[in-house]
Design an enzyme around this catalytic site. Structure first.
Site, PDB file in Angstrom:
ATOM      1  N   ASP A 138      30.322 -29.383   3.264  1.00  0.00           N
ATOM      2  CA  ASP A 138      30.345 -30.847   3.282  1.00  0.00           C
ATOM      3  C   ASP A 138      30.594 -31.378   4.694  1.00  0.00           C
ATOM      4  OD1 ASP A 138      30.474 -30.040   0.660  1.00  0.00           O
ATOM      5  OD2 ASP A 138      31.871 -31.590   0.035  1.00  0.00           O
ATOM      6  N   HIS A 140      30.291 -35.234   5.017  1.00  0.00           N
ATOM      7  CA  HIS A 140      30.859 -36.513   4.585  1.00  0.00           C
ATOM      8  C   HIS A 140      30.976 -37.554   5.696  1.00  0.00           C
ATOM      9  CE1 HIS A 140      31.644 -36.075   0.371  1.00  0.00           C
ATOM     10  NE2 HIS A 140      32.241 -34.899   0.547  1.00  0.00           N
ATOM     11  N   ASP A 168      26.371 -33.136   0.418  1.00  0.00           N
ATOM     12  CA  ASP A 168      27.452 -34.091   0.689  1.00  0.00           C
ATOM     13  C   ASP A 168      27.470 -34.496   2.160  1.00  0.00           C
ATOM     14  OD1 ASP A 168      28.169 -34.203  -1.917  1.00  0.00           O
ATOM     15  OD2 ASP A 168      30.233 -33.522  -1.648  1.00  0.00           O
ATOM     16  N   ASN A 200      26.500 -33.615  -4.709  1.00  0.00           N
ATOM     17  CA  ASN A 200      26.739 -34.596  -5.768  1.00  0.00           C
ATOM     18  C   ASN A 200      26.813 -36.030  -5.231  1.00  0.00           C
ATOM     19  OD1 ASN A 200      29.300 -33.692  -4.589  1.00  0.00           O
ATOM     20  ND2 ASN A 200      30.269 -35.052  -6.061  1.00  0.00           N
ATOM     21  N   HIS A 201      27.080 -36.200  -3.936  1.00  0.00           N
ATOM     22  CA  HIS A 201      27.143 -37.551  -3.364  1.00  0.00           C
ATOM     23  C   HIS A 201      25.770 -38.075  -2.960  1.00  0.00           C
ATOM     24  CE1 HIS A 201      31.437 -38.713  -2.886  1.00  0.00           C
ATOM     25  NE2 HIS A 201      31.612 -37.423  -3.118  1.00  0.00           N
ATOM     26  N   HIS A 249      25.528 -26.325  -4.066  1.00  0.00           N
ATOM     27  CA  HIS A 249      26.611 -27.234  -3.680  1.00  0.00           C
ATOM     28  C   HIS A 249      27.848 -27.035  -4.547  1.00  0.00           C
ATOM     29  CE1 HIS A 249      28.665 -30.714  -2.111  1.00  0.00           C
ATOM     30  NE2 HIS A 249      28.900 -31.118  -3.354  1.00  0.00           N
ATOM     31  N   HIS A 330      31.614 -28.326  -1.822  1.00  0.00           N
ATOM     32  CA  HIS A 330      32.103 -29.227  -2.875  1.00  0.00           C
ATOM     33  C   HIS A 330      33.617 -29.425  -2.921  1.00  0.00           C
ATOM     34  CE1 HIS A 330      31.570 -31.665  -6.342  1.00  0.00           C
ATOM     35  NE2 HIS A 330      31.971 -30.801  -7.235  1.00  0.00           N
TER      36      HIS A 330
END
Length: 623
Positions: A138, A140, A168, A200-201, A249, A330
């Protein structure tokens, strides 16, 4: 004679003018101006300037107060500078521009997104990647840490390094736009060596709930947001690295038995709340990851969807598909990575978790890590966070930010007025010593005292809001209601600092944000209102108010897997060595004891000491 008479006055006038100019030059507050009369004689005119106050330590309104902080780029990067002649992206210029907080033209952003989506659409749902390669977790929205990954001593330059990102890329950080645009630009320039998976984002549902949509609207437009969220549907869901490692992920699914089950998923849609696509993005390994847990899958209450998978479920999947390990992201990790319990059949970690966002949310104080796989050797390289420009929380403007300061001053003035009234009341009572207090007067004094106490308490709270503004906004970001927990302000500064202590506390506070957010009310094609209750059950309401249960979501009852027993083995997080592994048979030489593993660890550390910029953990894989 007349000539001499004419020259004499001119000479005298000239002398007077020179004398006047000399006097005026001595005075800084005067100016001289020459004026010609009818006889062509110049006469001085004196103009007085207003006195200028002498100001010491002048502060320029043009220069930065802190010179080390450079101005953000005010103009977008020109189209001819951003794009090369062959329609690739000028990555050095783009990186430099984003580093200076610059933005792109609206149409250029959309063009980059379209070009990247066109490349991603042609890739299969399960892509094949080969070593040497760098695998990242990730990010982010932490653009400045993403650029650090591309340094030679960590992940390597994308121009000569293969990359696989596990999803992500957006939300939570304040530079998600820069991250996704730069990654898409790398994909355009290196379509065969730079790979991106979906997290998932990467969906409309979560980006509306968290920060990405707000960032898009602040920096660009809703049209840009729509194009980017549409491009997320083209991202592949999984990758098979060297035919030995499944890279995803989130994790496994009870509906996925083989790799073909992944390859056959229709990914070009918004991720559902259940099913194999949801599980690949949302599932997690169990906290107690050991062979003693007999169930393969249990509902994931932390996420509010999908499953927790056990050690047995992973080993069964690896054995059936002749794989060595599952590499996933994740979950935030304090060290930036985690090697879960090793597979007894292979001696290799059954699951490896990577997290590449150091000091996550500027609160976790964790390290980031990437995995470098080359020549059958895995190097896990850790790195720390990079400094980045400061944004007010939730892209707040300065007027909203200053409200606690204004409120504190208003409370101070109110307190002074109430205290003044209280003092006058006391003085009045002293003058009237012979008069006994009536019940009404006493009641009024008590009310006044209560008001003074309330305003004093309110003023202390506003003062704390002003002094600890950043800490409070961070606590708000952890709260699902975006509010401060009740009673926390009254406990003072120490309670706020304690609330954001270490990694474990920050993760505990942020745990609620790891859950899949509720689905907002929507209207379907028939005009019916779709609404989900607290138990996750979906209902539809027609125009008459009739309530119907919707069958859009599958039952989350976990399946029962095989109940075979597997020998418990200990997972060593550093220098795990397996010898003579045949990927077709998945067998291993189990003669290595714990002491031998420790000796190998010391030898490898002596041969390859860690650098100052990253910490290296090596895992050898036999050919």
């Amino acid at each position: 004679m007349s000539t001499n008479n004419n020259k004499a006055p001119t000479s005298q006038s000239s002398d007077k003018s020179a004398t006047t100019e000399s006097k005026l030059n001595d005075n800084e507050n005067t100016e001289t101006e020459t004026k010609t009369d009818e006889n062509n004689e110049e006469k001085p005119k004196m103009t007085l300037k207003p006195p200028q106050p002498k100001i010491e330590n002048k502060v320029s309104t043009i220069d930065r107060v802190v010179p080390s902080v450079k101005y953000p780029k005010s103009l977008p990067l020109p189209h001819d500078v951003l794009f090369n002649e062959d329609k690739t992206i000028n990555l050095p210029k783009l990186q430099e521009h984003f580093f200076a907080e610059g933005r792109l033209n609206h149409d250029d952003v959309i063009e980059i997104v379209k070009m990247a989506a066109e490349i991603l659409e042609k890739e299969p749902t399960l892509i094949q990647v080969e070593a040497p390669i760098t695998v990242c977790g990730d990010t982010h929205g932490q653009f400045y840490d993403l650029i650090k990954i591309f340094e030679n001593d960590i992940g390597g330059n994308p121009a000569n390094t293969n990359y696989l990102f596990l999803g992500d890329y957006v939300d939570r950080g304040y530079f998600s736009m820069e991250v996704i645009i730069y990654l898409y630009a790398c994909k355009i320039n290196y379509p065969n060596t730079f790979f991106l998976l979906r997290g998932n984002h990467e969906c409309r549902h979560l980006t509306e709930y968290f920060t990405f949509k707000e960032e898009c609207l602040h920096k660009y437009s809703e049209e840009v947001y729509d194009f980017i969220t549409e491009s997320f549907n083209a991202l592949p869901l999984a990758a098979l690295m060297n035919g030995k490692f499944l890279c995803i992920h989130g994790g496994l699914s009870p509906d996925i038995k083989t790799l073909d089950d992944i390859a056959n998923i229709d990914r070009f849609k918004e991720p559902p709340s259940s099913g194999p696509m949801c599980d690949l993005l949302w599932s997690d390994p169990m906290e107690e990851f050991s062979p003693e847990i007999r169930e393969h899958f249990v509902p994931n209450d932390v996420r509010g969807c999908s499953y927790l998978y056990s050690y047995r479920a992973v080993c069964s999947f690896l054995q059936k598909n002749k794989l060595l390990s599952v590499i996933r992201a994740h979950e935030a990790q304090n060290a930036g990575y985690k090697m879960h319990l090793q597979n007894d059949a292979t001696g290799f970690p059954s699951v490896i978790t990577l997290f590449s966002a150091p000091n996550y949310l500027d609160a976790y104080n964790n390290k980031g890590a990437v995995l470098r796989y080359e020549n059958n050797v895995m190097n896990i390289r850790q790195f720390t966070c990079s400094p980045h420009p400061y944004w007010l929380p939730n892209f707040m403007d300065v007027f909203t930010w200053s409200m606690p300061f204004v409120s504190e001053k208003v409370a101070e003035m109110l307190l002074v007025l109430l205290n003044l009234c209280n003092d006058e009341e006391a003085e009045k009572n002293e003058n009237a010593q012979t008069v006994k207090d009536t019940s009404e007067e006493e009641k009024r004094r008590q009310m006044l005292r209560a008001k003074v106490k309330s305003v004093s308490k309110m003023m202390r709270m506003f003062s704390l809001l002003r002094q600890e503004r950043e800490t409070i906004m961070m606590i708000k970001s952890f709260s699902p209601s975006r509010k401060i927990p009740q009673g926390l302000l009254t406990e003072g500064k120490d309670a706020l600092k304690k609330a954001l202590g270490d990694f474990a506390q920050a993760r505990k506070m942020d745990l609620i944000n790891e859950k899949r957010p509720p689905i907002l009310d929507r209207v379907n094609s028939r005009g019916e209102l779709l609404r989900m209750n607290s138990r996750g059950e979906l209902f539809r309401i027609n125009s008459k108010g009739d309530l119907f249960r919707s069958n859009s979501y599958a039952d989350l009852k976990p399946p029962q897997g095989p109940q075979e027993t597997i020998k418990i083995t200990e997972c060593h997080e550093q220098n795990i060595t397996t010898n003579n592994i045949n990927p077709n048979s998945i067998t291993t030489n189990e003669n290595n004891s714990n002491e031998q593993l420790q000796q190998q660890q010391q030898q490898q550390q002596q041969q390859q000491p860690p650098t100052t910029t990253s910490t290296t953990t090596q895992t050898e894989v036999a050919k």
